[in-house]
Design an enzyme around this catalytic site. Structure first.
Site, mmCIF file in Angstrom:
data_model
loop_
_atom_site.group_PDB
_atom_site.id
_atom_site.type_symbol
_atom_site.label_atom_id
_atom_site.label_comp_id
_atom_site.label_asym_id
_atom_site.label_seq_id
_atom_site.Cartn_x
_atom_site.Cartn_y
_atom_site.Cartn_z
ATOM 1 N N SER A 80 0.673 -1.407 -0.726
ATOM 2 C CA SER A 80 -0.357 -0.205 -0.701
ATOM 3 C C SER A 80 0.971 1.237 -0.065
ATOM 4 O O SER A 80 2.484 1.559 0.054
ATOM 5 C CB SER A 80 -0.886 0.385 1.014
ATOM 6 O OG SER A 80 -1.372 0.713 1.519
ATOM 7 N N TYR A 87 -2.841 -1.247 10.985
ATOM 8 C CA TYR A 87 -2.525 -1.393 8.911
ATOM 9 C C TYR A 87 -1.457 -1.491 8.427
ATOM 10 O O TYR A 87 -0.308 -1.523 7.771
ATOM 11 C CB TYR A 87 -3.848 -0.867 8.423
ATOM 12 C CG TYR A 87 -3.588 -1.124 6.713
ATOM 13 C CD1 TYR A 87 -4.551 -1.865 6.129
ATOM 14 C CD2 TYR A 87 -3.195 -0.405 5.858
ATOM 15 C CE1 TYR A 87 -5.020 -2.633 4.187
ATOM 16 C CE2 TYR A 87 -2.891 -0.188 4.502
ATOM 17 C CZ TYR A 87 -4.006 -1.087 4.074
ATOM 18 O OH TYR A 87 -4.294 -1.409 3.129
HETATM 19 C C1 BGC Z 1 -6.558 1.199 1.298
HETATM 20 C C2 BGC Z 1 -7.232 2.087 1.096
HETATM 21 C C3 BGC Z 1 -6.779 3.987 1.216
HETATM 22 C C4 BGC Z 1 -5.777 4.108 0.659
HETATM 23 C C5 BGC Z 1 -5.077 5.412 0.511
HETATM 24 C C6 BGC Z 1 -4.817 1.841 0.801
HETATM 25 O O1 BGC Z 1 -4.057 0.783 1.741
HETATM 26 O O2 BGC Z 1 -6.747 0.247 1.724
HETATM 27 O O3 BGC Z 1 -8.802 1.775 2.325
HETATM 28 O O4 BGC Z 1 -7.915 4.345 0.170
HETATM 29 O O5 BGC Z 1 -4.604 3.069 0.913
HETATM 30 O O6 BGC Z 1 -5.705 6.058 1.852
#
Ligand code: BGC
Length: 261
Positions: A145, A158
């Site tokens: 991410s 996360y």
């Molecule tokens: C998340 C999303 C988020 C994006 C940007 C991703 O890793 O799963 O929910 O919108 O990051 O913040």
């Protein structure tokens, strides 16, 4: 299209929905053989299976929890039993939930870390075991991410899981490069998937997020699947240990766009 992907055997965790589904479809178009792993709804996985077959690929579905060693082993076994080998393993399954950090329970912390990070490690480990044993120059892709780089308040578990994934991938890439095995991360930004549906259904939130994206729009799942196909193909043969951010520029400090600072 990448000619060398035709006939390749690819496992994609969490591929009954979202980015996983888009990747399954793309690999179907590439005429690959896809092991579709799902945790939730079997019906959805069956739909994806039909999509892949219709696109020209082959597919089987298999239920499994990526936090369970036995279930991950079963994904590799399913690939080998049905399609004779394993070429590409994509650790895509992931979860997130918003919570004020000092109220985050250990249960919720563990849940996110074990799905997003430990689950991806188990996927890497089982795929690597197979690649090493069979001397296959295999390919692993981890769905990271933008939050392996950008801190994310209220999503500390996360962000920690994706930060961990960064060095996990770099370390494994270095360790297995001498065997010709490549391991890379994809770092998506804000993408139009079910995980984000509620958030982007609110026009105000959507506009706010769009302002954080220099290209100006929420990404499409297919735009991430395109990156996965390239990383899985031999067109990226000299690429290992990177995170390829596919984020419309979200990691470029968009607050500085007006030139102030
Ligand atoms: C998340 C999303 C988020 C994006 C940007 C991703 O890793 O799963 O929910 O919108 O990051 O913040």
């Amino acid at each position: 299209m990448y000619a060398d992907l035709a006939g390749k055997v690819v496992v994609i965790t969490g591929s009954s929905t979202g980015l996983g589904r888009a990747m399954a479809n793309r690999f179907g178009q590439e005429k690959a053989k896809v092991v579709i792993n799902y945790f939730g709804k079997e019906e959805q996985a069956k739909e994806v299976q039909q999509e892949v077959i219709k696109a020209g690929g082959n597919a089987v579905i298999v239920h499994g929890d990526v936090t369970k060693e036995e279930d991950i082993k079963n994904l590799v076994n399913t690939a080998v039993q049905n399609f004779g080998t394993l070429d590409i393993f994509i650790n895509n399954a992931g979860i997130e939930n918003e919570v004020v950090s000092h109220e985050l329970t250990l249960v919720d912390w563990d849940k996110v870390i074990s799905t997003n990070l430990t689950g991806a490690f188990l996927g890497c480990r089982e795929a690597l075991k197979y690649f090493v044993e069979k001397q296959i120059r295999g390919n692993i892709i981890n769905m990271s991410s933008v939050h392996e780089r950008i801190p994310w308040p209220y999503f500390v578990h996360y962000a920690a899981s994706k930060g961990g994934m960064k060095l996990m991938t770099q370390t494994l890439a270095m360790e297995y490069a001498p065997k010709g095995i490549r391991i890379n991360n994809i770092g998506p930004g804000a993408i139009n998937t079910p995980i984000n549906a509620e958030k982007f259904a609110d026009p105000k939130t959507k506009r706010e997020v769009e302002k954080m994206i220099p290209l100006g729009y929420i990404g499409k799942p297919e735009e991430i699947a395109n990156v996965a196909a390239w990383l899985a193909s031999s067109e990226s043969s000299y690429v290992t240990g990177i995170t390829l951010f596919a984020d419309g520029g979200m990691t470029l400090y968009p607050a500085f766009q007006a030139g102030k600072g």
